[in-house]
Scaffold this active site. Structure first.
Site, mmCIF file in Angstrom:
data_model
loop_
_atom_site.group_PDB
_atom_site.id
_atom_site.type_symbol
_atom_site.label_atom_id
_atom_site.label_comp_id
_atom_site.label_asym_id
_atom_site.label_seq_id
_atom_site.Cartn_x
_atom_site.Cartn_y
_atom_site.Cartn_z
ATOM 1 N N ASP A 222 61.630 25.127 -36.730
ATOM 2 C CA ASP A 222 62.242 26.441 -36.908
ATOM 3 C C ASP A 222 62.017 27.328 -35.685
ATOM 4 O O ASP A 222 60.944 27.294 -35.075
ATOM 5 C CB ASP A 222 61.584 27.094 -38.142
ATOM 6 C CG ASP A 222 62.167 28.449 -38.489
ATOM 7 O OD1 ASP A 222 63.329 28.492 -38.928
ATOM 8 O OD2 ASP A 222 61.458 29.477 -38.330
ATOM 9 N N GLU B 286 65.525 24.014 -33.725
ATOM 10 C CA GLU B 286 66.514 25.053 -33.993
ATOM 11 C C GLU B 286 66.564 26.029 -32.823
ATOM 12 O O GLU B 286 65.642 26.828 -32.624
ATOM 13 C CB GLU B 286 66.185 25.833 -35.278
ATOM 14 C CG GLU B 286 67.330 26.773 -35.645
ATOM 15 C CD GLU B 286 66.925 28.169 -36.056
ATOM 16 O OE1 GLU B 286 67.757 28.882 -36.615
ATOM 17 O OE2 GLU B 286 65.771 28.568 -35.793
HETATM 18 C C1 QV4 Z 1 62.930 43.498 -41.499
HETATM 19 C C2 QV4 Z 1 63.587 44.053 -40.251
HETATM 20 C C3 QV4 Z 1 62.577 44.157 -39.156
HETATM 21 C C4 QV4 Z 1 61.520 45.081 -39.660
HETATM 22 C C5 QV4 Z 1 60.890 44.528 -40.929
HETATM 23 C C6 QV4 Z 1 59.881 45.486 -41.513
HETATM 24 O O1 QV4 Z 1 64.648 43.196 -39.844
HETATM 25 O O2 QV4 Z 1 63.170 44.644 -37.971
HETATM 26 O O3 QV4 Z 1 60.542 45.209 -38.661
HETATM 27 O O4 QV4 Z 1 61.867 44.259 -41.923
HETATM 28 O O5 QV4 Z 1 59.092 44.858 -42.460
HETATM 29 C C7 QV4 Z 1 63.260 38.658 -43.503
HETATM 30 C C8 QV4 Z 1 64.227 39.807 -43.690
HETATM 31 C C9 QV4 Z 1 64.130 40.762 -42.518
HETATM 32 C C10 QV4 Z 1 62.681 41.262 -42.417
HETATM 33 C C11 QV4 Z 1 61.794 40.037 -42.211
HETATM 34 C C12 QV4 Z 1 60.333 40.397 -42.127
HETATM 35 O O6 QV4 Z 1 65.543 39.327 -43.815
HETATM 36 O O7 QV4 Z 1 65.008 41.853 -42.734
HETATM 37 O O8 QV4 Z 1 62.564 42.109 -41.280
HETATM 38 O O9 QV4 Z 1 61.973 39.121 -43.311
HETATM 39 O O10 QV4 Z 1 59.876 40.944 -43.319
HETATM 40 C C13 QV4 Z 1 64.874 33.745 -42.444
HETATM 41 C C14 QV4 Z 1 65.906 34.825 -42.709
HETATM 42 C C15 QV4 Z 1 65.432 36.173 -42.231
HETATM 43 C C16 QV4 Z 1 64.078 36.487 -42.826
HETATM 44 C C17 QV4 Z 1 63.132 35.402 -42.333
HETATM 45 C C18 QV4 Z 1 61.692 35.590 -42.807
HETATM 46 O O11 QV4 Z 1 67.115 34.476 -42.075
HETATM 47 O O12 QV4 Z 1 66.364 37.164 -42.664
HETATM 48 O O13 QV4 Z 1 63.645 37.780 -42.425
HETATM 49 O O14 QV4 Z 1 63.580 34.141 -42.857
HETATM 50 O O15 QV4 Z 1 61.631 35.634 -44.184
HETATM 51 C C19 QV4 Z 1 67.651 34.214 -35.036
HETATM 52 C C20 QV4 Z 1 66.590 33.198 -34.641
HETATM 53 C C21 QV4 Z 1 66.628 31.956 -35.508
HETATM 54 C C22 QV4 Z 1 66.651 32.304 -36.999
HETATM 55 C C23 QV4 Z 1 67.824 33.247 -37.250
HETATM 56 C C24 QV4 Z 1 67.894 33.702 -38.680
HETATM 57 O O16 QV4 Z 1 66.725 32.835 -33.287
HETATM 58 O O17 QV4 Z 1 65.484 31.184 -35.223
HETATM 59 O O18 QV4 Z 1 67.696 34.412 -36.440
HETATM 60 N N1 QV4 Z 1 66.705 31.128 -37.839
HETATM 61 C C25 QV4 Z 1 65.467 30.523 -38.410
HETATM 62 C C26 QV4 Z 1 65.661 30.080 -39.849
HETATM 63 C C27 QV4 Z 1 65.823 31.293 -40.728
HETATM 64 C C28 QV4 Z 1 64.545 32.096 -40.709
HETATM 65 C C29 QV4 Z 1 63.850 32.110 -39.426
HETATM 66 C C30 QV4 Z 1 64.293 31.405 -38.338
HETATM 67 C C31 QV4 Z 1 62.539 32.749 -39.363
HETATM 68 O O19 QV4 Z 1 66.726 29.194 -39.949
HETATM 69 O O20 QV4 Z 1 66.170 30.942 -42.040
HETATM 70 O O21 QV4 Z 1 64.850 33.469 -41.054
HETATM 71 O O22 QV4 Z 1 61.592 31.768 -39.801
HETATM 72 O O23 QV4 Z 1 68.929 33.795 -34.594
#
Ligand code: QV4
Ligand code: CA
Length: 512
Positions: A212, A248
């Site tokens: 990831d 990824e």
């Molecule tokens: C939010 C705000 C922040 C703020 C924070 C305050 O965005 O700016 O500071 O609250 O507490 C979730 C929420 C997100 C939240 C975050 C932290 O959606 O709003 O921050 O948690 O609490 C998945 C989801 C994300 C989720 C994350 C962790 O898609 O929405 O965040 O899990 O639970 C980029 C990357 C790529 C990534 C992609 C989604 O380059 O690597 O974004 N893809 C992978 C996975 C994906 C996962 C992650 C990475 C993180 O495939 O499923 O994100 O592990 O393109």
């Protein structure tokens, strides 16, 4: 000397590009959010008999449990330790699944979340999937253990501590991705803990990892971790097999960090593939199917032997990550069957099929208000099992795209034509195209708004074949359309644009 280094780097890298899929199988299915017990059953009753090569499972590591929103699917991307219990099951269920899938020749690939722990606002307590205590505010994760020394905050140079600008590679790697506490993977101690976690899974029998958020880790740090990984277990894999690594990295161009930086370590997710294929099948931006004659590297995708490809994934099917509106998902089922069919017929890349759950999609101004919704579950938050209906589809909100006849049969098609060249291309300069795979298979698409009616050279031996899209071979007969290939290899195809599925596919094993 220079040549020697090149050979060494290349050789080492290539090892981790091999998915070690068995029995001539080719395709991985992502059973997103499935329970380990259901995956074990699915390997035995469906995946092995239908030629699926492997399963990508959701992160097995202990994660934060969130209640606002209620148990979002993405809580599993916020680890709080590397103990193996999650909504999908506990360690012994995980072990049982890995063994049972291996026994029927289906590999398990683990989604490894190693760039970060939970979000900075994750609080403190035991709201975690194994009940382990942690403190996000103090950056303490005793289940590993990690303490505040093990995070990157001192290296990050943005005022918020978060990634603010993807144009700056340093902040993309050293700052927090959406506030997720960013691990200092340059530290020997952190590398050791991550390697221990992955090695435990390797020793349990997994075949590799979907890693990831690799864009957010330095390739050198990943290389150091990868160097510590064990070989795959000799119980299930040839001696000396390296774990399959697919990283990824979302590289759609326009950023300083590119997929290429990661090729030496393993394969990389090719996100351009689904974006472009969606645009083509939707006929947006003037794209036509006939333009896909040179699909693959000819379209500016990464080298074939580095690519892991898919039509949609768990992020971009609900507007997370990148890719946007063109992505085709189960919500557009007719287009999905065609796009997945095209991907599975085409030789480029290692292919992954998405298997989803349904949620209450509610798009307001282009954003899905319910993009957070977790898998089908009971009131107490535990995930529901996957019930199988008499017609082999799934119940209770599990979509099971991989069980749809058209998709399942194209997974078999890919196995049958494995190793054969892309051949006998035909197109009408529009959205009707056909191509073969040597003398082992042939596929014809009609994505125009009028009928296709044409005689084509299939490259196949004469005889009667069952179309595996409208039906399949069942004993000595076809349940759907029949295609008669003459001794010259030519066959007549007629596909109405209003057919349920406007494409036809035949292969060596669908011959009567
Ligand atoms: C939010 C705000 C922040 C703020 C924070 C305050 O965005 O700016 O500071 O609250 O507490 C979730 C929420 C997100 C939240 C975050 C932290 O959606 O709003 O921050 O948690 O609490 C998945 C989801 C994300 C989720 C994350 C962790 O898609 O929405 O965040 O899990 O639970 C980029 C990357 C790529 C990534 C992609 C989604 O380059 O690597 O974004 N893809 C992978 C996975 C994906 C996962 C992650 C990475 C993180 O495939 O499923 O994100 O592990 O393109
Ligand atoms: Ca990082």
């Amino acid at each position: 000397m220079r040549l020697f280094i090149l050979v060494a780097v290349f050789g080492l890298g290539l090892a981790q590009h091999n998915p070690h899929i068995k029995h001539g199988r080719t395709t991985i299915v992502h059973l997103f959010e499935w329970r380990w017990a259901d995956i074990a059953e699915e390997c035995e009753r469906f995946l092995a008999p239908n030629g699926f090569g492997g399963v990508q499972i959701s992160p097995p590591s202990e994660n934060i449990v969130l209640s606002s929103p209620w148990r979002p699917w993405w809580e599993r991307y916020q680890p709080i330790s590397y103990n193996l219990c999650s909504r999908s099951g506990n360690e012994s269920e995980l072990r049982d699944m890995i063994t049972r899938c291996n026994k029927v020749g289906v590999n398990i690939y683990v989604d490894a979340v190693i760039n970060h722990m939970c979000g900075a606002g994750g609080g403190e307590g035991t709201h975690s999937s194994c009940g382990g205590w942690f403190s996000a505010s103090r950056k303490e994760f005793p289940g590993v253990p990690y303490s505040h020394w093990d995070f990157n905050d001192n290296k990050c140079r943005t005022s918020s501590g978060n990634i603010e600008n993807y144009g700056d590679a340093n902040q993309v790697r050293d700052c927090r991705l959406v506030s997720l506490l960013d691990l200092a993977l340059e530290k020997d101690y952190v590398r050791g803990k991550v390697a221990d976690y992955l090695n435990k899974l390797i020793d349990m029998g997994v075949a590799g990892f979907r890693v990831d958020a690799c864009k957010h880790m330095w390739p050198g740090d990943l290389d150091a971790v990868s160097g510590r990984l064990h070989n795959l277990t000799a119980t299930w894999f040839p001696n000396g097999s390296r774990p399959f690594i697919y990283q990824e990295v979302i590289d759609l161009g326009g950023e300083p960090i590119t997929s290429r930086e990661y090729f030496a370590l393993g394969r990389v997710t090719e996100f351009k593939y689904g974006v472009k294929l969606g645009t083509v099948f939707r006929k947006w931006n003037g794209e036509k199917l006939s333009y896909t004659k040179n699909w693959g590297e000819g379209w500016g995708f990464m080298p074939n032997d580095s690519a892991l490809v898919f039509v949609d994934n768990h992020d971009n099917q609900r507007g997370h990550g990148a890719g946007g509106a063109s992505i085709v998902t189960f919500w557009d089922s007719r287009l999905l069957k065609m796009a997945v069919g095209y991907m599975l017929a085409h030789p480029y890349g290692v292919t992954r099929v998405m298997s989803s759950f349904r949620w209450n999609r509610n798009i307001v101004n282009g954003k899905d208000q319910n993009d957070w919704m977790g898998p089908p579950s009971y009131g107490n938050g535990s995930t529901k099992p996957v019930p199988i209906n008499p017609d082999q589809t799934c119940g209770d909100g599990w979509v099971c795209e991989h069980r749809w006849r058209q998709i399942k049969n194209m997974v078999i098609f890919r196995n049958v034509v494995n190793g054969q060249p892309h051949s006998n291309w035909w197109d009408n300069n529009g959205n009707q195209v056909a191509f073969g795979r040597g003398n082992r298979g042939f596929i014809v698409f009609n994505n125009d708004d009028w009928d296709l009616d044409v005689t084509l050279n299939t490259g196949m031996t004469g005889g009667t074949y069952c179309d595996v899209i409208s039906g399949q071979k069942d004993g000595g007969r076809c349940t759907g359309k029949q295609i008669h290939v003459g001794d010259s290899g030519y066959a007549h195809f007629r596909i109405s644009n209003i057919d349920e599925d406007p494409f036809v596919a035949i292969h060596a094993e669908s011959k009567l």
